[in-house]
Design a protein around this motif. Structure first.
Motif, short mmCIF file in Angstrom:
data_model
loop_
_atom_site.label_atom_id
_atom_site.label_comp_id
_atom_site.label_asym_id
_atom_site.label_seq_id
_atom_site.Cartn_x
_atom_site.Cartn_y
_atom_site.Cartn_z
N ALA A 134 0.84 -1.20 0.00
CA ALA A 134 0.00 0.00 0.00
C ALA A 134 0.87 1.25 0.00
N ARG A 135 1.93 1.25 0.79
CA ARG A 135 2.88 2.38 0.82
C ARG A 135 3.47 2.60 -0.57
N ASP A 136 3.86 1.52 -1.23
CA ASP A 136 4.45 1.63 -2.55
C ASP A 136 3.45 2.17 -3.58
N ILE A 137 2.20 1.74 -3.48
CA ILE A 137 1.16 2.22 -4.40
C ILE A 137 0.93 3.72 -4.19
N VAL A 138 0.77 4.14 -2.93
CA VAL A 138 0.54 5.57 -2.66
C VAL A 138 1.73 6.40 -3.11
N THR A 139 2.93 5.94 -2.84
CA THR A 139 4.13 6.66 -3.28
C THR A 139 4.13 6.83 -4.79
N PHE A 140 3.86 5.75 -5.51
CA PHE A 140 3.82 5.79 -6.96
C PHE A 140 2.79 6.81 -7.45
N LEU A 141 1.60 6.78 -6.88
CA LEU A 141 0.54 7.68 -7.31
C LEU A 141 0.88 9.14 -7.00
N LEU A 142 1.44 9.41 -5.84
CA LEU A 142 1.82 10.79 -5.51
C LEU A 142 2.95 11.28 -6.42
N GLU A 143 3.84 10.38 -6.79
CA GLU A 143 4.91 10.75 -7.71
C GLU A 143 4.36 11.09 -9.09
N HIS A 144 3.18 10.56 -9.42
CA HIS A 144 2.55 10.81 -10.72
C HIS A 144 1.45 11.86 -10.63
N SER A 145 1.48 12.68 -9.59
CA SER A 145 0.49 13.75 -9.46
C SER A 145 1.18 15.10 -9.59
N ASN A 146 0.37 16.11 -9.81
CA ASN A 146 0.86 17.47 -9.98
C ASN A 146 0.93 18.14 -8.60
N THR A 147 2.09 18.67 -8.25
CA THR A 147 2.27 19.26 -6.92
C THR A 147 1.44 20.52 -6.69
N SER A 148 0.90 21.11 -7.76
CA SER A 148 0.10 22.33 -7.58
C SER A 148 -1.37 22.02 -7.33
N GLN A 149 -1.77 20.77 -7.43
CA GLN A 149 -3.17 20.40 -7.24
C GLN A 149 -3.43 19.97 -5.80
N THR A 150 -4.65 20.24 -5.33
CA THR A 150 -5.08 19.78 -4.02
C THR A 150 -5.47 18.32 -4.14
N ILE A 151 -4.94 17.49 -3.24
CA ILE A 151 -5.23 16.06 -3.29
C ILE A 151 -6.04 15.69 -2.04
N TYR A 152 -7.21 15.11 -2.28
CA TYR A 152 -8.07 14.64 -1.20
C TYR A 152 -7.99 13.12 -1.11
N CYS A 153 -8.36 12.60 0.04
CA CYS A 153 -8.44 11.17 0.26
C CYS A 153 -9.53 10.92 1.31
N ILE A 154 -10.43 10.00 1.02
CA ILE A 154 -11.42 9.61 2.01
C ILE A 154 -10.95 8.27 2.57
N ALA A 155 -10.52 8.29 3.81
CA ALA A 155 -9.88 7.12 4.42
C ALA A 155 -10.69 6.56 5.57
N VAL A 156 -10.63 5.25 5.74
CA VAL A 156 -11.21 4.67 6.94
C VAL A 156 -10.32 5.11 8.11
N THR A 157 -10.95 5.39 9.24
CA THR A 157 -10.24 6.06 10.33
C THR A 157 -9.05 5.26 10.87
N HIS A 158 -9.10 3.94 10.81
CA HIS A 158 -7.96 3.19 11.34
C HIS A 158 -6.71 3.31 10.46
N LEU A 159 -6.83 3.95 9.30
CA LEU A 159 -5.67 4.16 8.42
C LEU A 159 -5.17 5.61 8.42
N LEU A 160 -5.68 6.43 9.32
CA LEU A 160 -5.27 7.84 9.34
C LEU A 160 -3.77 8.00 9.54
N SER A 161 -3.17 7.23 10.44
CA SER A 161 -1.73 7.37 10.68
C SER A 161 -0.93 6.98 9.43
N PHE A 162 -1.42 6.02 8.66
CA PHE A 162 -0.76 5.63 7.41
C PHE A 162 -0.74 6.82 6.45
#
Length: 152
Positions: A74-102
């Protein structure tokens, strides 16, 4: 070793079948970067970053198959996706609460200014709160934090 790659258009049926299994909305190749994780030639998980409009993205659909969990995929997937996003855009995520620290490790924080949230994300957040059996929280990313984190 885990390989994270961009999904091929020919995989969209498989992707949406996976998302059906966990009650996630279907992917749309024309608005998303979809990541597929593989280990030893076997698909291990997937995730996506959805373009809402020119200023807003949504990170979501992070799903690691049960046999591959607790290996950092999961860490590798999120890293990959953030690396393929534009730093000037706002990025939202709707997360289950037990994954907030992740998600906090990537610069995501609870969204406190709900009035500034894009309408599509706001509505999806309400839907998730009403329909998922476990609590969820809307997060927003500080892009410079997450991208600086990825560079170190």
């Amino acid at each position: 070793m885990t390989l994270i790659r961009t999904a091929m258009r020919s995989e969209i049926e498989w992707i949406n079948k996976c998302y059906d299994e966990v009650a996630f909305s279907h992917s749309n190749f024309d608005r998303e970067v979809i990541a597929v994780a593989e280990q030893e030639g076997l698909k291990a998980g997937l995730g996506r970053i959805v373009t809402i409009d020119k200023d807003h993205l949504e990170l979501g659909g992070i799903y690691v198959f049960e046999n591959f969990r607790n290996q950092g995929i999961a860490r590798d997937i999120v890293t990959f996706l953030l690396e393929h996003s534009n730093t000037s855009q706002t990025i939202y995520c709707i997360a289950v609460t037990h994954l907030l620290s992740f998600y906090k490790k990537f610069g995501f924080e609870p969204c406190v200014d709900l009035e500034s949230v894009h309408e599509k994300i706001y509505e999806k957040n309400l839907w998730c709160k009403e329909n998922y059996p476990i609590p969820t929280e809307l997060l927003v990313c500080n892009p410079s934090f997450s991208h600086n984190l990825l560079l170190t």
